[in-house]
Design an enzyme around this catalytic site. Structure first.
Site, short mmCIF file in Angstrom:
data_model
loop_
_atom_site.label_atom_id
_atom_site.label_comp_id
_atom_site.label_asym_id
_atom_site.label_seq_id
_atom_site.Cartn_x
_atom_site.Cartn_y
_atom_site.Cartn_z
N PRO A 94 0.81 -1.22 0.00
CA PRO A 94 0.00 0.00 0.00
C PRO A 94 0.85 1.27 0.00
CG PRO A 94 -0.77 -1.55 1.67
CD PRO A 94 0.55 -2.06 1.19
N GLU A 121 2.01 -8.08 8.69
CA GLU A 121 1.95 -6.63 8.71
C GLU A 121 2.98 -6.04 7.75
OE1 GLU A 121 1.63 -5.02 12.55
OE2 GLU A 121 1.72 -2.95 11.86
N ARG A 159 -1.15 -9.12 -20.80
CA ARG A 159 -2.02 -8.61 -21.87
C ARG A 159 -1.22 -7.82 -22.91
NH1 ARG A 159 -7.34 -8.07 -21.61
NH2 ARG A 159 -7.30 -6.09 -22.73
N ASP A 174 -7.36 -1.17 -25.39
CA ASP A 174 -7.69 -1.04 -23.97
C ASP A 174 -7.99 0.41 -23.65
OD1 ASP A 174 -7.34 -3.66 -23.57
OD2 ASP A 174 -5.48 -3.55 -22.44
C1 9WO Z 1 -1.47 -5.89 8.30
C2 9WO Z 1 -1.84 -5.50 9.58
C3 9WO Z 1 -2.24 -6.21 10.70
C4 9WO Z 1 -2.56 -5.49 11.88
C5 9WO Z 1 -2.48 -4.11 11.89
C6 9WO Z 1 -2.10 -3.40 10.76
C7 9WO Z 1 -1.77 -4.12 9.62
N1 9WO Z 1 -1.36 -3.66 8.40
C8 9WO Z 1 -1.18 -4.75 7.64
C9 9WO Z 1 -0.71 -4.63 6.29
O1 9WO Z 1 -0.61 -3.55 5.74
N2 9WO Z 1 -0.33 -5.81 5.69
C10 9WO Z 1 0.17 -5.78 4.36
C11 9WO Z 1 -0.40 -7.01 3.67
C12 9WO Z 1 1.68 -5.85 4.31
C13 9WO Z 1 2.18 -5.91 2.88
C14 9WO Z 1 1.48 -7.06 2.13
N3 9WO Z 1 0.05 -6.91 2.31
C15 9WO Z 1 -0.68 -6.12 1.48
C16 9WO Z 1 -0.28 -5.61 0.26
N4 9WO Z 1 -1.92 -5.69 1.76
N5 9WO Z 1 -2.34 -4.89 0.74
C17 9WO Z 1 -1.37 -4.83 -0.15
C18 9WO Z 1 -1.46 -4.05 -1.37
C19 9WO Z 1 -0.48 -4.17 -2.36
C20 9WO Z 1 -0.60 -3.39 -3.48
N6 9WO Z 1 -1.61 -2.51 -3.63
C21 9WO Z 1 -2.54 -2.39 -2.67
C22 9WO Z 1 -2.50 -3.15 -1.52
#
Ligand code: 9WO
Length: 252
Positions: A94, A121, A159, A174
């Protein structure tokens, strides 16, 4: 052949891109190769531990550096053995830069990429500093892990590989290639309740159909994603079509 290496605790998830649809057919035709690396296979203790509690306390667990770095090294070495002069490691998070079509095209032009899908996390920041070249986000939300984001990146890239889409489905059509949203699409039945197919699409007049589709794409983009229009100069014809769309919308 485009080379994907993915580091993930859930390799089975990637059957979604290797066994079905456009990407499944592309893999069958060997337009890309995918090799999956599980950090648990690189864990140094008998419990195959890959995560631990965060320094400083707080919720969740953090993925340890060593198993990840070993898995990434193995992935990089495979990319090099497959002919890559330089390898490129992408961490899906993120905190990454939002993925846009332009970046997809740049990644598709590489010999391949290594994708790191985190869980828990996140990963120890020292791994990011030591072994990650780029962080990519697919949107402002938190998933359970990076795997789905990795598959989104893979799908976008595949793609764009020559041969994946036939002329009829060409990626060049696209919507984000044109910088506009897509136009509406219709198929049989012609009559469905009150909703009819726009007559122009039944006319067989291909220039009028193309004009209608462009007008709809311009109008939808103006209504739903005006920010995209700020990034794209409109031709005189496109401006006229958009004005026509706006007038029709106002019932003029
Ligand atoms: C897990 C967590 C648990 C308890 C409190 C806070 C917390 N934050 C997270 C977290 O952000 N976990 C992520 C899980 C760590 C990196 C991998 N994960 C992930 C990648 N979730 N969402 C993405 C992602 C990747 C690309 N674009 C959007 C979302």
């Amino acid at each position: 052949m485009y080379q994907f290496d993915v580091v993930t605790l859930f390799p089975e998830m990637f059957e979604a891109v290797t066994e079905s649809g456009v990407t499944g057919r592309a893999r069958e035709r060997r337009l890309f190769e995918l090799v999956l690396w599980n950090p648990r296979d690189f864990a140094t203790n008998s419990y195959r531990t890959v995560d631990d509690r965060p320094y400083g306390g707080g919720p969740g667990m953090v993925m340890m550096v060593e198993p990840l770095e070993k898995a990434l090294t193995a992935a990089r070495q495979r990319q090099e053995s497959a002919g890559a002069k330089r390898t490129h490691v992408i961490y899906l998070s993120p905190q990454g830069k939002l993925l846009k079509h332009e970046r997809v095209m740049e990644l598709a032009a590489l010999p391949g990429v290594v994708l790191l899908a985190g869980r828990y996390e996140g990963v120890d920041e020292r791994l990011v500093s030591r072994a990650v070249d780029e962080e990519i986000s697919i949107g402002d939300y938190v998933l359970s892990g990076g795997e789905l984001a990795a598959m989104v990146v893979m799908d976008c890239i595949v793609r764009q590989l020559p041969g994946t889409l036939g002329d009829a489905e060409s990626a060049s059509q696209d919507s984000f290639v044109s910088g506009l949203l897509d136009c509406p699409h219709y198929t049989r039945p012609e009559a469905y309740g009150e909703a009819a197919v726009p007559p122009v699409l039944l006319s067989g007049n291909h220039s009028e159909i193309a004009r209608w589709r462009l007008k709809q794409a311009l109008g939808r983009t103006w209504q739903r994603r005006p920010d995209l229009l700020e990034q794209r100069a409109l031709s005189a014809e496109e401006r006229a079509l958009l004005d026509e769309y706006k007038k029709e919308l106002q019932g003029v």
